[in-house]
Design an enzyme around this catalytic site. Structure first.
Site, PDB file in Angstrom:
ATOM      1  N   TYR A 133       0.841  -1.110  -0.004  1.00  0.00           N
ATOM      2  CA  TYR A 133      -0.100  -0.014  -0.011  1.00  0.00           C
ATOM      3  C   TYR A 133       0.708   1.246  -0.008  1.00  0.00           C
ATOM      4  O   TYR A 133       0.101   2.398   0.001  1.00  0.00           O
ATOM      5  CB  TYR A 133      -0.796  -0.053   1.252  1.00  0.00           C
ATOM      6  N   GLY A 134       2.026   0.985   0.083  1.00  0.00           N
ATOM      7  CA  GLY A 134       2.816   2.473   0.137  1.00  0.00           C
ATOM      8  C   GLY A 134       4.254   2.193   0.177  1.00  0.00           C
ATOM      9  O   GLY A 134       4.660   0.873   0.108  1.00  0.00           O
ATOM     10  N   VAL A 181       8.116   3.140   2.043  1.00  0.00           N
ATOM     11  CA  VAL A 181       8.717   3.663   3.272  1.00  0.00           C
ATOM     12  C   VAL A 181      10.051   4.267   2.767  1.00  0.00           C
ATOM     13  O   VAL A 181      10.796   3.753   2.482  1.00  0.00           O
ATOM     14  CB  VAL A 181       8.523   2.716   4.166  1.00  0.00           C
ATOM     15  N   LYS A 185       6.130   7.163   5.779  1.00  0.00           N
ATOM     16  CA  LYS A 185       5.516   6.017   5.046  1.00  0.00           C
ATOM     17  C   LYS A 185       4.334   6.927   3.991  1.00  0.00           C
ATOM     18  O   LYS A 185       3.512   7.752   4.552  1.00  0.00           O
ATOM     19  CB  LYS A 185       4.465   5.298   5.794  1.00  0.00           C
ATOM     20  N   ASP A 189      -2.863  -8.080  10.975  1.00  0.00           N
ATOM     21  CA  ASP A 189      -1.940  -8.495  10.172  1.00  0.00           C
ATOM     22  C   ASP A 189      -0.366  -8.465  10.630  1.00  0.00           C
ATOM     23  O   ASP A 189       0.549  -8.004  10.176  1.00  0.00           O
ATOM     24  CB  ASP A 189      -1.659  -7.376   8.707  1.00  0.00           C
ATOM     25  N   ARG A 209       7.191  -9.378   8.763  1.00  0.00           N
ATOM     26  CA  ARG A 209       7.291  -8.220   7.858  1.00  0.00           C
ATOM     27  C   ARG A 209       6.756  -7.053   8.504  1.00  0.00           C
ATOM     28  O   ARG A 209       7.289  -5.796   8.269  1.00  0.00           O
ATOM     29  CB  ARG A 209       6.998  -8.502   6.432  1.00  0.00           C
ATOM     30  N   ASN A 210       5.768  -7.189   9.471  1.00  0.00           N
ATOM     31  CA  ASN A 210       5.058  -6.022  10.096  1.00  0.00           C
ATOM     32  C   ASN A 210       5.822  -5.888  11.619  1.00  0.00           C
ATOM     33  O   ASN A 210       5.244  -5.120  12.383  1.00  0.00           O
ATOM     34  CB  ASN A 210       3.688  -5.971  10.144  1.00  0.00           C
TER      35      ASN A 210
HETATM   36  N1  LIG Z   1       9.475   2.843  10.641  1.00  0.00           N
HETATM   37  C1  LIG Z   1      10.089   2.041   9.748  1.00  0.00           C
HETATM   38  N2  LIG Z   1      11.440   1.732   9.901  1.00  0.00           N
HETATM   39  C2  LIG Z   1      12.408   1.308   9.276  1.00  0.00           C
HETATM   40  N3  LIG Z   1      11.915   0.476   8.048  1.00  0.00           N
HETATM   41  C3  LIG Z   1      10.528   0.494   7.949  1.00  0.00           C
HETATM   42  C4  LIG Z   1       9.563   1.300   8.607  1.00  0.00           C
HETATM   43  N4  LIG Z   1       8.295   1.138   8.528  1.00  0.00           N
HETATM   44  C5  LIG Z   1       8.361   0.447   7.417  1.00  0.00           C
HETATM   45  N5  LIG Z   1       9.503   0.011   7.044  1.00  0.00           N
HETATM   46  C6  LIG Z   1      10.015  -0.985   6.002  1.00  0.00           C
HETATM   47  O1  LIG Z   1       9.087  -0.821   4.899  1.00  0.00           O
HETATM   48  C7  LIG Z   1       8.646  -2.100   4.408  1.00  0.00           C
HETATM   49  C8  LIG Z   1       7.083  -1.900   4.178  1.00  0.00           C
HETATM   50  O2  LIG Z   1       6.507  -1.196   5.498  1.00  0.00           O
HETATM   51  P1  LIG Z   1       4.922  -1.366   5.634  1.00  0.00           P
HETATM   52  O3  LIG Z   1       4.809  -2.825   6.004  1.00  0.00           O
HETATM   53  O4  LIG Z   1       4.687  -0.560   6.726  1.00  0.00           O
HETATM   54  O5  LIG Z   1       4.430  -0.998   4.511  1.00  0.00           O
HETATM   55  P2  LIG Z   1       2.899  -1.722   3.744  1.00  0.00           P
HETATM   56  O6  LIG Z   1       2.576  -1.177   2.424  1.00  0.00           O
HETATM   57  O7  LIG Z   1       1.893  -1.587   4.799  1.00  0.00           O
HETATM   58  O8  LIG Z   1       3.518  -3.159   3.558  1.00  0.00           O
HETATM   59  P3  LIG Z   1       2.432  -4.452   3.868  1.00  0.00           P
HETATM   60  O9  LIG Z   1       1.224  -4.384   3.926  1.00  0.00           O
HETATM   61  O10 LIG Z   1       2.789  -4.983   2.465  1.00  0.00           O
HETATM   62  O11 LIG Z   1       2.955  -5.505   4.776  1.00  0.00           O
HETATM   63  C9  LIG Z   1       8.824  -2.951   5.874  1.00  0.00           C
HETATM   64  O12 LIG Z   1       8.743  -4.249   5.385  1.00  0.00           O
HETATM   65  C10 LIG Z   1      10.262  -2.331   6.327  1.00  0.00           C
HETATM   66  O13 LIG Z   1      11.144  -3.006   5.926  1.00  0.00           O
END
Ligand SMILES: Nc1ncnc2c1ncn2[C@@H]1O[C@H](COP(=O)(O)OP(=O)(O)OP(=O)(O)O)[C@@H](O)[C@H]1O
Length: 885
Positions: A215-216, A218, A231, A334, A338-339
């Site tokens: 969804y985005g 980072v 993010k 979730d 990874r989260n």
């Molecule tokens: N605060 C943070 N500090 C360092 N790395 C981060 C941070 N937040 C996110 N990341 C990195 O960015 C990646 C993606 O972040 P995030 O999971 O928040 O996005 P997402 O789009 O919601 O992903 P998904 O829903 O596919 O898990 C994480 O797996 C991590 O490696």
């Protein structure tokens, strides 16, 4: 109208003071009067008739008219170019000014101003004479003028008020938008919410990419010299952004195990699209999965990680109130590695609240709306690999969606704990390499499982990740394994709460990750007993601790018995450092025949002849023990052939005859060498205790079983067993036959016509064989024994604990003995109690109760215990017992 040519005469008069003023003291006369071109000839002070000079063709009168009367102020000739004085009567319809009482009139005709009057303005009439029309028109015009003036004034006033209102509204909106600056923040905050971390994120520099998800993206950013994670959501994922922002903005979300929230920004990109940014604290080591792939953990690092993960989830799950601030329960939905992000100190924090929901019992809040989960279905979201069985099955209980969603989080938590624990090198034997990282179920379904695969694996086969070979052995590993299993329990209601998981992880830090290297010892097992060896003194000891926490407490209160490796086994410095977590614990003096597990005989028993079946414990939830206890009836889930057990018992007896088992403290000598240590799990059904426990369980009759067991154990002949079983009991008062008859086993079903499931088929058939075999050979003898048994006094029983044999041996008929009569009485009491007609008071003997601790944190257990006793009587719970009758 034509100006008359002839000279008129008018009445002339001037007041004494020569001033034109009214009685009210008004200084001003109307401009109209002042502007009049009054005849310049001296005006007499007495009213008289005068002839007007040339050009002054009209007469006028100016008078003051009040409630006190009328007083002429001035009269004379008047030069007028307009036709307004063409009327023959000198009348006025209104004072010269609105505030005065001065009236003025002019007219044409000799001495026409001698008479003057105030007249009402005439209604506008078409066709009326000119004078009247003129007066009327003038009055109307004046009215219009004043109306217009007032309208204009009103409009102007209204406009002004409107403008002031708009101005004030704009000002108000501006001030309302500005949030008060938090004390800690050097800049004005820019995001919604309660976080004290809020910063002005206007001047943020994006430095590099950290990762991207569904969804985005980072990015790493720099905000006033502080590194942050930004993010960035594209326009199409606005909803996830709003949801995540709203969760971060909740009050009381500050927790070291959650990311900090600094603010948000919404921008228009160069291509005209909207972009939404959340500014969060940076987790420098990235996501946990990547970190686990690249690294292994020491025990202390593992403890820190597990503690922080469980802490983060339990903080989310906990509803908090502080003053007027309220943090509802938040379900993450979730949870996966990874989260979970890794901080510089290797603690973890939970991230990604895109799917998170605020939940309140049966309701949840999404997009700012509160909905009933039952009426508005919750989207089934999450990562496939981490989906709980009920989610894969589509059988989520929405009636209490708060509990259900938390249980699903806990299931995923179990998998995350497993992932971390299997990468902890200290959980493996020294020298064993830590296996490479594997995602949950990767071994079974690979890297990209389909929904169907996951469903088949997790729901139908109830499979769960396996701990690698060689993993664990210590009390800490036991706690981790139990916690994982209790988190991913198939039965959602049986899962731990996240708070309980957190407490367990806290307890775990004080335990040892793996079993210590032991010299040959028959006494030790891998349950919570802290079994260590003083190598130098060479004896084994067992503590009496009961829980992991107690072990920890006990250990930390005694610092005298630290294990010191013998001089010839000194570890290298690095290894010592690694081992310090578990080697530095004080050790207890172990005593033989003590400990949590009273089945010492099991450990002293010889190896069995064959491998027994692997049994599944009914529930290991409430135990910290590595292996189930033999004494526990729950270990007897499966029917086992009695012949096997008896054969094993005889074999054991034979071996025991040949071996002297020392019961002294020096257990290391003969026992250690003669009888290798047995695993509890593998041997729970071996030996005589297995027989005894089986009979206990299957017959639900402890005393009776003990009686049978005693006879067997004392080496009585099979006929004695038969006798015991053939002994007439309270349920069978049929007359004894003179001739010995073959033994028949009759179940309760046969006797009463009601189904009786309490007799396991394997057991009953085995016993029938035994009994019949014996009877054929020793029928007369057994008959004799039976008579003996009948004359024996009945064993003393505890109140309320009645005999309810499920096995019946028909032995013929005869007059009821005293014992039979007593049994008959007992039977009646039993029926009375269990049929619900009588009082159950007699069952309330504390000695009869069985504790069911419940899987709740100790703090909750303590609180509950003070209110109500969670005690149950087993027999009341088991309806099948009634079938015996
Ligand atoms: N605060 C943070 N500090 C360092 N790395 C981060 C941070 N937040 C996110 N990341 C990195 O960015 C990646 C993606 O972040 P995030 O999971 O928040 O996005 P997402 O789009 O919601 O992903 P998904 O829903 O596919 O898990 C994480 O797996 C991590 O490696």
């Amino acid at each position: 109208s034509p100006v008359p040519n002839r000279q008129y005469s008018c009445m002339s008069f001037q007041e004494n003071d020569n001033s034109l003023h009214d009685d009210d003291g008004d200084q001003d006369l109307s401009g109209e009067v002042q502007e009049q071109q009054i005849e310049s000839t001296p005006v007499p002070t007495e009213s008289h008739k005068s002839t007007c000079q040339k050009g002054y063709t009209f007469c006028f009168t100016l008078w003051n008219q009040t409630a006190n009367g009328t007083r002429v102020i001035k009269q004379g000739c008047w030069e007028e170019n307009t036709d307004r004085c063409s009327q023959s009567e000198c009348t006025s319809s209104a004072p010269t000014t609105t505030t005065s009482s001065l009236y003025y009139c002019c007219c044409s005709g000799d001495l026409c101003n001698a008479q003057y009057a105030v007249v009402e303005p005439a209604p506008l009439e078409l066709g009326s004479n000119d004078a009247r029309n003129s007066i009327t028109n003038r009055a109307t015009a004046k009215q219009h003028q004043s109306f217009l003036a007032s309208t204009m004034l009103g409009l102007a006033g209204g406009l002004t008020a409107l403008m002031i209102g708009i101005f004030l509204a704009v000002q108000y909106c501006r001030t309302a938008k500005e949030k008060p600056e938090p004390e800690e923040s050097p800049l004005a905050p820019s995001g919604p919410g309660y976080s004290s971390n809020l910063r002005n994120v206007d001047n943020m520099n994006l430095i590099s990419m950290l990762g991207s998800g569904k969804y985005g993206t980072v990015m790493k950013g720099l905000l006033h010299d502080q590194e942050v994670a930004v993010k960035i959501y594209p326009e199409e994922h606005h909803q996830y952004y709003v949801n995540e922002r709203n969760i971060y903005a909740l009050p009381l979300m500050e927790c070291p195990a959650l990311l900090s929230y600094f603010g948000y920004d919404e921008r228009c990109t160069m291509d005209g699209r909207m972009e939404y940014q959340l500014v969060l604290s940076l987790a420098p080591l990235g996501c946990l999965q990547d970190w686990l792939i690249a690294n292994t953990l020491t025990f202390s690092q593992c403890c820190g990680m597990l503690r922080s993960i469980t802490r983060g989830i339990s903080h989310l799950h906990t509803e908090l109130r502080l003053g007027d601030q309220h943090k509802p329960c938040v379900a993450h939905r979730d949870i996966n590695t990874r989260n979970v992000l890794v901080q510089a100190d290797l603690s973890c924090c939970i991230a990604d609240f895109g799917f998170a929901l605020k939940v309140f019992g049966s309701k949840y809040e999404y997009k700012g709306e509160v909905a009933m989960a039952e009426t508005k279905s919750i989207n089934e979201v999450g990562t496939l690999r981490y989906m709980a069985p009920e989610l894969l099955e589509g059988a989520v209980n929405l009636r209490d969606c708060e509990t259900s969603l938390k249980q699903m989080d806990v299931y995923a938590l179990g998998l995350v704990l497993w992932e971390v624990a299997t990468r902890c090198s200290d959980f493996y034997a020294p020298g064993q390499t830590t296996p490479p990282y594997k995602a949950p179920y990767e071994q079974e379904v690979g890297s990209h499982p389909s929904f169907d695969q996951m469903q088949a694996l997790v729901v139908r086969h109830k499979a769960r990740p396996l701990f690698p070979a060689g993993w664990g052995g210590g009390a800490a590993a036991k706690v981790v394994r139990d916690t994982c299993e209790d988190c991913w329990d198939h039965d959602a209601d049986a899962r731990l709460t996240s708070l309980c998981a957190e407490e367990r992880m806290q307890e775990m830090s004080g335990l040892r990750p793996r079993a210590q290297a032991q010299p040959a010892s028959p006494l030790l097992n891998t349950n919570n007993l802290v079994a260590t060896t003083n190598v130098e003194q060479g004896f084994n000891v067992i503590t009496t601790t009961t829980t992991a926490a107690a072990v920890h407490h006990q250990m930390s209160s005694d610092t005298t018995g630290l294990i010191q490796p013998p001089p010839n086994q000194q570890l290298p410095l690095a290894a010592l450092e690694r081992e310090k977590n578990h080697l530095s614990y004080p050790q207890q003096q172990l005593q033989p025949y003590q400990g949590r597990n009273p089945c010492q005989e099991r450990n002293l028993a010889p190896l069995p002849l064959r491998t027994p079946p692997v049994l599944v414990e009914r529930s290991k939830k409430h135990s910290f023990q590595t292996q189930p206890q033999e004494n526990s009836l729950s270990c007897l889930e499966h029917d086992v052939s009695v012949e096997e057990l008896i054969a094993s018992h005889h074999h054991q007896q034979q071996q025991q005859k040949n071996t002297i088992v020392s019961s002294s403290g020096n257990t290391n000598s003969s026992l250690g060498q003669g009888f290798p240590k047995q695993q509890n799990t593998d041997h729970k059904l071996r030996g005589w205790h297995g027989v005894r426990a089986l009979i206990n369980k299957k017959l639900f009759r402890k005393e009776h079983a003990e009686e049978l067991c005693r006879q067997l154990q004392l080496g009585e002949e099979k006929s004695n067993l038969v006798t015991a079983l053939r002994r007439p009991n309270n349920l069978d008062l049929s007359p004894r036959l003179d001739k010995p008859t073959p033994v028949q086993l009759r179940s309760a079903e046969q006797r009463t016509g009601t189904p009786a499931h309490i007799v396991p088929r394997s057991l009953s058939s085995s016993l029938i064989k035994h009994i019949n075999g014996s009877t054929n050979n020793n029928s007369i003898q057994s008959h004799g024994s039976e008579l003996q048994t009948l004359t024996r006094p009945a064993p003393k029983r505890r109140p309320g604990h009645l005999r309810t044999n499920s096995l019946m041996v028909s032995t013929g008929q005869g007059p009821p003995t005293e014992q039979q009569m007593r049994r008959q009485h007992s039977l009646e009491v039993f029926r009375e109690v269990f049929s619900g007609r009588g009082s159950s008071e007699r069952l309330r003997d504390p000695s009869e109760r069985v504790k069911t601790p419940g899987d709740v944190p100790p703090s909750v257990r303590k609180a509950r215990a003070s209110k109500t006793l969670s005690l149950y009587d087993d027999r009341m719970m088991d309806s099948s017992l009634l079938n015996i009758l």
